[in-house]
Design a protein around this motif. Structure first.
Motif, PDB file in Angstrom:
ATOM      1  N   ASN A  33       0.849  -1.189   0.000  1.00 51.16           N
ATOM      2  CA  ASN A  33       0.000   0.000   0.000  1.00 51.16           C
ATOM      3  C   ASN A  33       0.890   1.245   0.000  1.00 51.16           C
ATOM      4  N   LEU A  93      -6.533   3.587   6.885  1.00 50.16           N
ATOM      5  CA  LEU A  93      -6.548   2.815   8.140  1.00 50.16           C
ATOM      6  C   LEU A  93      -7.901   2.167   8.355  1.00 50.16           C
ATOM      7  N   ASP A  94      -8.952   2.893   8.056  1.00 50.67           N
ATOM      8  CA  ASP A  94     -10.303   2.340   8.247  1.00 50.67           C
ATOM      9  C   ASP A  94     -10.560   1.152   7.341  1.00 50.67           C
ATOM     10  N   SER A  95      -9.968   1.193   6.130  1.00 48.68           N
ATOM     11  CA  SER A  95     -10.182   0.101   5.170  1.00 48.68           C
ATOM     12  C   SER A  95      -9.127  -0.989   5.302  1.00 48.68           C
ATOM     13  N   LYS A  96      -8.361  -0.968   6.399  1.00 46.41           N
ATOM     14  CA  LYS A  96      -7.334  -1.972   6.670  1.00 46.41           C
ATOM     15  C   LYS A  96      -6.255  -2.001   5.577  1.00 46.41           C
ATOM     16  N   LYS A  97      -5.984  -0.823   4.973  1.00 43.68           N
ATOM     17  CA  LYS A  97      -4.922  -0.717   3.969  1.00 43.68           C
ATOM     18  C   LYS A  97      -3.844   0.247   4.482  1.00 43.68           C
ATOM     19  N   GLN A  98      -3.297  -0.144   5.625  1.00 43.02           N
ATOM     20  CA  GLN A  98      -2.287   0.714   6.217  1.00 43.02           C
ATOM     21  C   GLN A  98      -1.140   0.942   5.227  1.00 43.02           C
ATOM     22  N   ASN A 332       3.271  -6.744  13.491  1.00 44.72           N
ATOM     23  CA  ASN A 332       2.178  -5.973  14.087  1.00 44.72           C
ATOM     24  C   ASN A 332       2.551  -4.486  14.104  1.00 44.72           C
TER      25      ASN A 332
END
Length: 914
Positions: A33, A93-98, A332
């Protein structure tokens, strides 16, 4: 049937193999990403990133799949860009695409600073292609060692290319430069760093969008002759066309064109030579570059910038993929939102080392040159610039000479094919010299090479020969050497040097303490010179008949009348007196001296009576003797009066005591005096008067101080003011007389003086006054010099010319060359006039005043000769006189026994009628 079954088995096997391959490929493809940040107008970077994404997509063997979010901001709108960054980042971040990495291709300004502040605060791995060296990256200036591993900046080519200017300046020893650039180069951060610690006076400015001619003319007023143009070929052409329009292509100017473009330089120039630098593609990258530009349509210009952004994006993708693939990426990895950031909770990234993996070799060949990470502010792409000299004649290039190359980087030297050939493409070292015209130091001379001649011209020519430079002379507009007003502002030569409009101040310029505070002086080249007085030379009137001026004309006429009247009266008395000789001859026949006072004898008697020789025999009659005695008394009185008046006349002519010093000038009131307005002499008298006033105020405060004891006050109680007010009175007299503005005006006022004791006196530098007296016979220098100061050459404060000129002047001094200059311009000056020595009557009466006496002698002798001729003619021709020889006269002499009365009847000469 058997064949169909076999074919079906083959298809099944192929499908199975294809599925196997796709499953393997799916297992090795790494998703990353990317948060891509760009600024408005940076279309080259936008295009290059799109091509890099297409390249990754089409080349699946790379094993990377890029999911990119874009943010485009304005260079000056920091708040708007930050809001866009935070919104896009929070959405990722909300779409889990850090975001694995932030690709920052902002160039400079607030946009670049905003991105760097954002990524450093949130601990986001970043690779930036922004402009600036380490000190210019303010938001990343104090990052720690760990952050330096994942906050990476690589300078684009447009940020490295200007460094060639430093290399050229050092190689050519350029002393002044104007650096013009267009929007393809960012020079905001280069103002201080580009030529730091280089003794080159320079100006960095964007190319004027409207009137390049005016811009060039303004730069020329700053005495700049070396020009560097950074920009596209089109903008370079505009500047060169403007330079041709103002005739800036000759040996006094040097032009350097530097570009990122591939093409050749062009301009509508009549005769120009330009040093041209452009990037060159290494042969080993030719195929790769051609492939990307043709197959993937990387056709943005400039080519080097597009290639850089493409390689930077592709290398970033592959670097992050390698870090993740090798397990070096934290499992993590924590992220915080913009709202969660409180200034102290920046996430730690101890295991992410982008710098290490970025420098590893990979299978992808660079498009233009390899990217090398050293540290922020020093990392860049490796490439070279080709340096050539392009000659342009009548608008088209007629030749191009390869000079060498330059490897992009910091403090890299030029690699030249022939170092000696570089001297042919640089501006001559031409210094701008400002001066004040003042003979014999500097004056206009149309026959001279520089149109100026004088002592200082000979001096600067010798210095230029030693130091190998050329110069041009410009007289300062206000004609002043430099004085400071009450507000601390300067004028004249000093102002030109302070404003960097000139390199050298030349002339009879005195070294003064206040001037040394703002400019520098060389060692003195001339002796101490003070102030002295110029006055009109008194002329003693001369006359060949000066001895006649002792008495007035009326007196001479009366003496002449008395002479004729007395002579006539004496003749009348002798004619009518019965006791005179002519009326009583028998009585005086036995006297040895017999003188008949006819009119001629009377005139002769009166004339000779006035001489020491005397008049001779006096008349026999008493009345005649009384007239003679009266005439003798009259003559004695006249001669005594004449002698006394002549002595007094000569004495009075010596009593005119002229001014001989400054004190004499200050004590009289008939002669006005003043220095030039704005001159160092004026400053001297003004300050001396001010000092006297200050002393008076101090003494007054001391005398009137109530806190003093009686004993202390008694010590100050004096009837006379203890400090002289000489200069106060003189300064007041000068202001009342009005200060002349020019030397010509001052000399004119001196010449208009009635005499040396009434008129105007000029106070100025002794050299000026000495030259005026050398070339004028009606002027004189009076008094001794005072307030003496040396003459020296002035340069800008901190200029390296000071030490160079000092060395040259000392060499000339050791060779006695300065003494030869003095002899040439003072002793043997061609304009010097040989004046006649003035007659001051200290050695007696000169021939000019007594010559009339000799004229009288010659006139008398001439008259005597004429009279003799007349007598000869009268008696020989008019009277018919017979001239008898001596022998004949002796034969006609009577015998001794002959009576004397008989001989009288035969006398040779007739009896006088008188």
């Amino acid at each position: 049937m058997h064949g169909r079954t076999k074919m079906r088995k083959i298809h099944v096997a192929f499908a199975f193999l294809l599925c196997f391959i796709n499953s393997i490929r799916a297992q090795t493809t790494q998703n990353i990403n990317v948060l891509f940040v760009n600024e408005e107008g940076n279309l080259v970077a936008e295009k290059a990133v799109d091509v890099a994404l297409d390249y990754v997509k089409r080349n699946t063997k790379l094993g990377v799949k890029v999911d990119m979010e874009r943010v485009v901001g304005n260079r000056t709108d920091a708040k708007g860009l930050l809001d866009s960054l935070c919104k896009t980042y929070n959405d990722m971040l909300d779409s889990k695409k850090q975001p694995n990495v932030v690709l920052d291709l902002t160039m400079t300004g607030l946009a670049s600073e905003t991105v760097k502040s954002f990524t450093a605060a949130l601990g986001l791995p970043t690779i930036s292609g922004s402009f600036g060296q380490q000190g210019d990256l303010r938001q990343w200036r104090n990052i720690d060692q760990n952050q330096q591993q994942y906050l990476i900046q690589i300078m684009p080519p447009a940020d490295v290319i200007p460094e060639i200017i430093r290399s050229i300046v050092l190689n050519q020893n350029i002393s002044n430069a104007a650096i013009l650039y267009d929007e393809s180069f960012v020079m905001d951060h280069k103002f201080k760093s580009l030529l730091q610690n280089v003794a080159t006076r320079h100006v960095i400015a964007p190319i004027s969008p409207d009137n390049q001619k005016d811009q060039l003319m303004n730069l020329r007023k700053l005495d700049i002759v070396n020009f560097f143009v950074l920009g596209s070929l089109n903008n370079i052409k505009r500047v060169l066309d403007a330079a041709d329009g103002v005739s800036f292509f000759n040996r006094k100017y040097a032009w350097h064109a530097i570009t990122q473009d591939k093409g050749d330089i062009k301009c509508v120039c009549r005769n120009a030579t330009v040093m041209f630098a452009k990037p060159t593609l290494d042969n080993q990258y030719q195929d790769r570059n051609g492939l990307i530009r043709t197959s993937y349509q990387l056709n943005a210009d400039p080519e080097i910038a597009a290639s850089f952004y493409f390689d930077l994006a592709l290398h970033t993708f592959l670097t992050i993929k390698d870090i993740i693939s090798e397990g070096a990426w934290p499992g993590n990895m924590s992220y915080i939102t913009c709202d969660d950031y409180n200034g102290k909770n920046t996430p730690e990234r101890p295991t992410i080392d982008i710098k290490k993996y970025f420098n590893k070799e990979n299978s992808e060949t660079p498009v233009y040159g390899p990217l090398k990470i050293i540290s922020n502010g020093l990392s860049s792409m490796e490439f070279s610039m080709q340096l050539s000299a392009v000659g342009i004649r009548e608008g088209s290039s007629d030749k191009s000479v390869q000079l060498g190359s330059w490897k992009a980087g910091f403090n890299n030297n030029l690699t030249l094919l022939n170092p000696q050939s570089m001297t042919n493409y640089t501006a001559d070292v031409v210094y701008r010299v400002v001066t004040v015209l003042q003979q014999p130091f500097i004056f206009k001379d149309e026959k001279a090479p520089k149109k100026f001649s004088g002592y200082c011209i000979d001096l600067i020519d010798q210095i230029a020969e030693i130091l190998k430079f050329d110069y041009e002379i410009v007289p300062v507009q206000d004609g002043k050497f430099g004085n400071m007003d009450e507000k601390g502002n300067w004028n004249g030569i000093v102002k030109e040097l302070i404003d960097k409009k000139a390199d050298i101040g030349l002339g009879s310029m005195s070294v003064m303490a206040e001037r040394e505070n703002v400019i520098d002086f060389t060692v003195p080249y001339y002796d101490l010179v003070g102030i002295t007085i110029l006055m009109k030379l008194p002329k003693t009137p001369t006359s060949l008949f000066k001895f006649l001026t002792v008495l007035e004309n009326d007196v001479w006429l009366c003496i002449l009348a008395a002479y004729f009247f007395t002579s006539f009266l004496m003749w009348v008395f002798d004619r009518w007196s019965p006791y005179s000789y002519q009326n009583n001859r028998e009585k005086y026949k036995d006297d040895e001296e017999k003188r008949e006072f006819n009119l001629k004898e009377c005139l002769w008697f009166c004339m000779t009576s006035l001489t020491p020789q005397g008049g001779g025999e006096a008349p026999k009659n008493l009345s005649g003797r009384l007239v003679a005695a009266t005439w003798w008394l009259f003559g004695f009185i006249i001669i005594a009066s004449y002698t006394a008046n002549l002595a007094a006349f000569l004495t009075v002519s010596r009593l005119d005591t002229p001014v001989e010093s400054l004190d004499d000038l200050s004590k009289q009131y008939k002669i006005q005096y003043a220095p030039l307005n704005g001159s160092s002499a004026m400053t001297y008298f003004e300050r001396m008067a001010d000092i006297e006033l200050r002393f008076y105020e101090i003494w007054k405060d001391m005398s009137l101080n109530d806190s003093l004891t009686d004993v202390e006050r008694a010590k100050l109680a004096v009837w006379d003011y203890p400090v002289s007010d000489k200069y106060t009175k003189m300064w007041q007299a000068m202001k009342e007389a009005t200060l002349p503005n020019t030397l010509d005006e001052a000399v004119k006022r001196v010449r208009e003086s009635r005499s040396s004791s009434e008129g105007f006196a000029f106070l100025g530098d002794a050299t000026d006054i000495k030259y005026l007296t050398l070339t004028n016979c009606d002027l004189q220098m009076v008094g001794e010099e005072f307030s003496r100061k040396p003459y020296a050459i002035a340069v800008q404060q901190g200029s390296p010319l000071r030490d160079q000129f000092n060395t040259a002047i000392l060499q000339l001094l050791n060779k006695r060359q300065l003494e030869r200059f003095k002899e040439k311009w003072w002793t043997n000056n061609p304009k010097a006039i040989k004046c006649e020595k003035q007659d001051d009557q200290s050695d007696g009466i000169s021939i000019q005043n007594i010559g009339g006496v000799f004229i009288v002698i010659f006139v008398g002798i001439g008259l005597a000769c004429i009279t003799l001729a007349f007598e000869y003619w009268w008696y020989k021709y008019r009277k018919g006189s017979k001239v008898i020889a001596v022998q004949e006269a002796q034969q006609t002499r009577p015998p001794k026994n002959l009576p004397r009365d008989d001989f009288k009847q035969n006398k040779l000469y007739p009896r006088s009628r008188f």
